[in-house]
Each structure stands twice: as structure tokens, then as C-alpha cells.
Write an enzyme that holds these catalytic residues in place. Structure first.
Site, short mmCIF file in Angstrom:
data_model
loop_
_atom_site.label_atom_id
_atom_site.label_comp_id
_atom_site.label_asym_id
_atom_site.label_seq_id
_atom_site.Cartn_x
_atom_site.Cartn_y
_atom_site.Cartn_z
N ASP A 32 0.85 -1.19 0.00
CA ASP A 32 0.00 0.00 0.00
C ASP A 32 0.89 1.24 0.00
O ASP A 32 2.01 1.19 0.50
CB ASP A 32 -0.91 0.00 1.23
CG ASP A 32 -2.18 0.78 0.98
OD1 ASP A 32 -3.25 0.16 0.89
OD2 ASP A 32 -2.11 2.02 0.85
N PHE A 254 -32.12 -9.60 1.36
CA PHE A 254 -32.14 -8.36 0.59
C PHE A 254 -33.54 -7.90 0.24
O PHE A 254 -33.78 -7.23 -0.76
CB PHE A 254 -31.21 -8.43 -0.64
CG PHE A 254 -29.80 -8.11 -0.25
CD1 PHE A 254 -29.12 -8.94 0.62
CD2 PHE A 254 -29.18 -6.95 -0.67
CE1 PHE A 254 -27.84 -8.62 1.06
CE2 PHE A 254 -27.90 -6.62 -0.24
CZ PHE A 254 -27.23 -7.47 0.63
N GLY A 258 -36.92 -0.18 3.77
CA GLY A 258 -36.50 0.88 4.69
C GLY A 258 -35.81 1.99 3.94
O GLY A 258 -36.32 2.47 2.92
N CYS A 265 -19.93 0.42 -2.22
CA CYS A 265 -19.94 -0.44 -3.41
C CYS A 265 -21.21 -0.35 -4.24
O CYS A 265 -21.17 0.10 -5.38
CB CYS A 265 -19.71 -1.88 -3.00
SG CYS A 265 -18.06 -2.11 -2.35
C1 UDX Z 1 -22.33 -5.12 -1.25
C2 UDX Z 1 -22.60 -6.53 -1.79
O1 UDX Z 1 -23.44 -7.24 -0.87
C3 UDX Z 1 -21.29 -7.26 -2.00
O2 UDX Z 1 -21.53 -8.56 -2.54
C4 UDX Z 1 -20.43 -6.45 -2.95
O3 UDX Z 1 -19.19 -7.09 -3.12
C5 UDX Z 1 -20.23 -5.05 -2.40
O4 UDX Z 1 -21.47 -4.43 -2.14
P1 UDX Z 1 -21.78 -4.08 1.17
O5 UDX Z 1 -21.64 -2.75 0.50
O6 UDX Z 1 -20.79 -4.47 2.19
O7 UDX Z 1 -21.76 -5.23 0.05
O8 UDX Z 1 -23.21 -4.09 1.86
P2 UDX Z 1 -24.55 -4.95 1.84
O9 UDX Z 1 -24.62 -5.81 3.04
O10 UDX Z 1 -24.77 -5.57 0.54
O11 UDX Z 1 -25.61 -3.77 2.05
C6 UDX Z 1 -25.70 -2.72 1.09
C7 UDX Z 1 -26.73 -1.72 1.51
O12 UDX Z 1 -28.03 -2.23 1.28
C8 UDX Z 1 -26.71 -1.30 2.97
O13 UDX Z 1 -26.88 0.10 3.04
C9 UDX Z 1 -27.89 -2.02 3.58
O14 UDX Z 1 -28.41 -1.34 4.69
C10 UDX Z 1 -28.85 -2.04 2.42
N1 UDX Z 1 -29.82 -3.14 2.47
C11 UDX Z 1 -29.39 -4.44 2.41
C12 UDX Z 1 -31.18 -2.86 2.53
O15 UDX Z 1 -31.60 -1.69 2.56
N2 UDX Z 1 -32.06 -3.90 2.54
C13 UDX Z 1 -31.67 -5.19 2.49
O16 UDX Z 1 -32.53 -6.07 2.49
C14 UDX Z 1 -30.30 -5.48 2.43
#
Ligand code: UDX
Length: 438
Positions: A32, A254, A258, A265
Site C-alpha cells: 500500500d 435483501f 426501509g 460499493c
Molecule cells: C455489497 C454486496 O453485498 C457485496 O456482494 C459487494 O461485493 C459489495 O457491495 P456491502 O456494500 O458491504 O456489500 O453491503 P450490503 O450488506 O450488501 O448492504 C448494502 C446496503 O443495502 C446497505 O446500506 C444495507 O443497509 C442495504 N440493504 C441491504 C437494505 O436496505 N435492505 C436489504 O434487504 C439489504
């Protein structure tokens, strides 16, 4: 067989990947440009809050299998394989900004003198891997003996270590037998554990990651659109999600309605996919993604408006308590956090916003006061907003907290609070998509 592997970039993705590869038995050096981060990681400590990461870092910096450096010369010809785990943030217009990847390969290329495999893990627009290969070949003494493959990472914050050690699936995008065999050797342990492996061309591997993110975002926006329908027609979106989720073709994950998705990401990756689809003339996809994004942005605005309504039409000069700042529970990450967008909108409307999060530390910013406890956040509040569903917020005692606020009004932006408990304690609890909760 033990391989010598470098991981270039040591943020969430790279640090976890490096520690995971050491756990798989390889010799790993993480690289890094951030001197302080390298120092922290070499001490076996994590610069980010991620469950299970620090014990792995501790174990493998101590076992001698894992170390970190800022010096590319140490890894160039030492490694059998170089992984690229660099950020691909949003650039102008939402397109992916690939400058970190380009900077890394430009530093690495002149140092490579032997046949080398470079494997990308970052989420990138389709075509990036081949562009990187050309760039590496043209500026390296090893020339055409350098090969690029893509092995996208599906890392989910708060589950990153688990996801690295026991992935759902592995995707190997390669254009040679040799590259494929090296990847199979690196991942020998999960492959022996029967983790499914998709072996494909490089373009498909780049698209798989973009599609996975777009589909997850779509699920969330779909259920949020259904929440609006439930609100309008008098239904309960949580029960609806439970019921449709039992259908294995749909699945319950998922489908939590809300405030929608945020983080480092999903928002940026789907924006980049939309831009590339547009460039390639695939308007059906870009239009589709734009609706997913619009629904997501709408949830945030609607929640802020709901808070203003509940405060009697204006929040100007009023204290608003915000519970949660991280973009989701289990992380200290506040990138593109829905909670912070709502807090920002309320601040812009004149509110005095008090925000509490168990992990996220906000840089001092205008308009918010970050406080150290739920109680401090609630003191004197006109409206309380529950915006990140940390488990500890479900354990709160509404009776006791009721004495702190000016009025017992709470908006549950994540539909996770136990409504009867709050209502029995004299609170007005509001949840979008559970119509009878208003
Ligand atoms: C995501 C993908 O899950 C992962 O596979 C990819 O590599 C990177 O992006 P991450 O950003 O860590 O991962 O979060 P994740 O757990 O997927 O949640 C994303 C967002 O969606 C959060 O803000 C979460 O609160 C929201 N979310 C998730 C919802 O609003 N409702 C859900 O049912 C699930």
C-alpha cells in the site's frame, strides 16, 4: 502448494484478501502507498472495523506468512501472482475512476522481469482487464509474458472474513490454462471444500460482479417500491417480504425495506454499470438501473420529509436525534450512508441534529453533533430517527428514554423496532410500508 502472493491495495478488500490467503497457507505480502496503514497492519492490527479481521492479521503477521510493505520492488519478482485490490470509486458522471488501478500497474510493470500473472479483484467496467494487460505488457521488461486474469470479489462488509474464507462461489476469468491452474492452486482449500467455481472468459467475469451488485440493488429497490404500495393501499411490507421470501426462487435476503442501500460499493458500482450500458447503447439496462437508483434516493428524501411532518411541518431550530451513521450495522463505514443523507437534509432544513453510532466516527462537520450515547442524542429531541439497525437499538428501553425527549415520536427507518413495545410506552412509532403503523 504454498505460493508467494502479493496483494496490492490494503483497504477493506485487500487487507481481508491478504489475511485470507495467509490463512489458506500462502506467503503473502500486502502493498500500500499509505505508510501509516502499512505500519498498523504489520503490527497485526486492523485500520478498519471488520469482524474477525484483526485475529487473522495478528495470527499471520506473527506466523511470518503475512507482512505489508510500501515498496513494490519487494514484491515484483518475488510473487508468483499479484492481486489488484484497489478502489474503483465513482468518477465524473458516475463512470468508474480507474486511476488507482492504472497507478498500481504503472508502478509494477517496469519492475517485472519474469512471466507473471496479475489478477484483478476490484469491480471494474467490462474491458478493463484487457486494457490493463496491454498497459502492463507495453511497459514491462517481461512484455507479453505478463498475463491478466479476473477473480472478482463479492466481499460484503461486516461479513468480509467469513466471505473470504468460505465464499459462496469463486469466479475465475482467464484466457489461459496456466492462469486457471494458478488460481486453482491459490484457492485449493475452498475448492476442496466444494465451493462452486465458475470458470469463464474475462469479460464474463467482469460482468458477473456488476450483475450481482445490480441484482442486489434491484431487490432492495423493488421491496422499497412495494413498501410505498403497502403504505398507499394499507398493507404490511415486512409480512409481504416474509411471505414472498419463502419462495426459493425469490429468497428472503435483501428484501428488507426501509432506507435503501448505501455504502462504498452498490451505489457506485451500479452507477458505473449504467454509464457503460449507455455507452454501449444498451439503454434497456441503463434505464432499468436509473429506476433502481431513483427509488433508492426517494426513500431518503421521503424519510426526511416524514421527520419534518412529525415535527409539525418544520424542523428549524428543533433538535432531532439520529440513531445510526454507518451505512449498515456491523461496520464503521459511512460512505454514501443513507442515515447521513437524511441527517444532512434535516440539517439543511434548519434542524439541530444529534447523531449517535456505536462504531462510526464522523469527521467534524457542520450541522451535526456526534454524541457518545443514545441518551445524549435523545435529550430534548422533538423527533427520534432510527436509521441504521444496530442490534443494540432493538434493546433500548422506550419507557426510560421517554423521559429524555421533548416528544415521544420515533421514525423507524429500518422497520426493525418492536412496535408494540414502543407504543405501550406511549411513543408514536412510524414505519413506512406498515400502513397501520402511522
Ligand atoms: C455489497 C454486496 O453485498 C457485496 O456482494 C459487494 O461485493 C459489495 O457491495 P456491502 O456494500 O458491504 O456489500 O453491503 P450490503 O450488506 O450488501 O448492504 C448494502 C446496503 O443495502 C446497505 O446500506 C444495507 O443497509 C442495504 N440493504 C441491504 C437494505 O436496505 N435492505 C436489504 O434487504 C439489504
Amino acid at each position: 502448494m504454498t505460493l508467494q502472493v502479493s496483494v496490492i491495495g490494503t483497504n477493506y478488500l485487500g487487507a481481508t484478501h491478504a489475511a485470507g490467503l495467509a490463512e489458506f497457507g500462502h506467503q503473502v505480502i500486502g502493498v500500500d502507498i499509505d505508510v501509516d496503514r502499512v505500519k498498523t497492519l504489520n503490527a497485526g492490527q486492523s485500520h478498519i472495523f471488520e469482524v474477525g479481521l484483526e485475529p487473522l492479521l495478528e495470527r499471520h503477521t506473527a506466523s511470518g506468512r503475512l507482512r505489508f510493505t510500501t515498496d513494490y520492488a519487494e514484491i515484483a519478482d518475488w510473487a508468483d501472482v499479484h492481486f489488484l485490490a484497489l478502489g474503483t470509486p465513482s468518477g465524473p458522471g458516475g463512470a468508474a475512476d480507474l486511476s488507482q488501478l492504472y497507478a498500481a500497474v504503472d508502478t509494477l510493470a517496469p519492475l517485472l522481469t519474469k512471466p507473471t500473472l496479475v489478477v484483478g479483484k476490484s469491480t471494474v467496467p467490462v474491458g478493463t482487464a484487457m486494457a490493463l494487460e496491454e498497459r502492463l505488457r507495453s511497459s514491462s521488461p517481461a512484455g507479453n509474458a505478463i498475463e491478466v486474469a479476473w477473480n472478482p470479489e463479492f466481499l460484503r462488509e461486516a461479513y468480509a472474513v467469513e466471505g473470504t474464507l468460505r465464499p459462496d462461489r469463486l469466479v475465475f476469468g482467464t484466457h489461459s490454462r496456466h492462469a486457471l491452474e494458478l488460481l486453482e492452486e491459490i484457492y485449493a482449500i475452498p475448492i476442496t471444500d466444494r465451493v462452486p467455481v465458475i470458470r469463464c472468459d474475462i469479460a464474463t467475469s467482469e460482468l458477473i460482479k456488476a450483475a450481482a451488485n445490480a441484482f442486489l440493488a434491484t431487490k432492495i429497490s423493488f421491496i422499497n417500491a412495494m413498501a410505498q404500495m403497502c403504505q398507499a393501499a394499507g398493507g404490511d411490507v415486512v409480512l409481504l417480504a416474509d411471505a414472498i421470501g419463502y419462495d426459493e426462487r425469490i429468497g428472503r435476503e435483501f428484501l428488507n425495506a426501509g432506507l435503501g442501500f448505501g455504502g462504498g460499493c452498490l451505489p457506485k458500482d451500479i452507477a458505473a454499470l449504467a454509464v457503460q450500458a449507455e455507452q454501449l447503447g444498451v439503454d434497456v439496462l441503463s434505464d432499468f438501473i436509473r429506476s433502481v437508483e431513483a427509488i433508492n434516493a426517494g426513500q431518503r428524501t421521503e424519510l426526511a420529509e416524514l421527520a419534518i411532518d412529525q415535527a409539525g411541518g418544520s424542523v428549524a431550530g428543533k433538535r432531532i436525534a439520529v440513531l445510526g451513521a454507518a451505512f449498515k450495522p456491523g461496520t464503521d463505514d459511512t460512505r454514501n450512508s443513507p442515515a447521513l443523507t437524511v441527517a444532512d437534509q434535516l440539517h439543511a432544513a434548519g434542524a439541530d441534529v444529534r447523531i449517535y453510532d456505536p462504531q462510526a466516527r464522523l469527521a467534524p462537520r457542520e450541522g451535526f453533533t456526534q454524541v457518545a450515547s443514545v441518551e445524549q442524542a435523545l435529550l430534548g429531541a422533538e423527533v427520534v430517527l432510527h436509521l441504521t439497525e444496530w442490534p443494540e437499538f432493538r434493546q433500548l428501553d422506550p419507557e426510560r428514554l421517554g423521559d429524555l425527549v421533548r416528544s415521544r415520536v420515533i421514525i423507524d427507518g429500518r422497520l426493525k423496532l418492536h412496535a408494540p413495545t414502543w407504543r405501550n410506552a406511549g411513543w408514536k412509532l412510524v414505519q413506512i410500508g406498515r400502513a397501520n403503523s402511522l
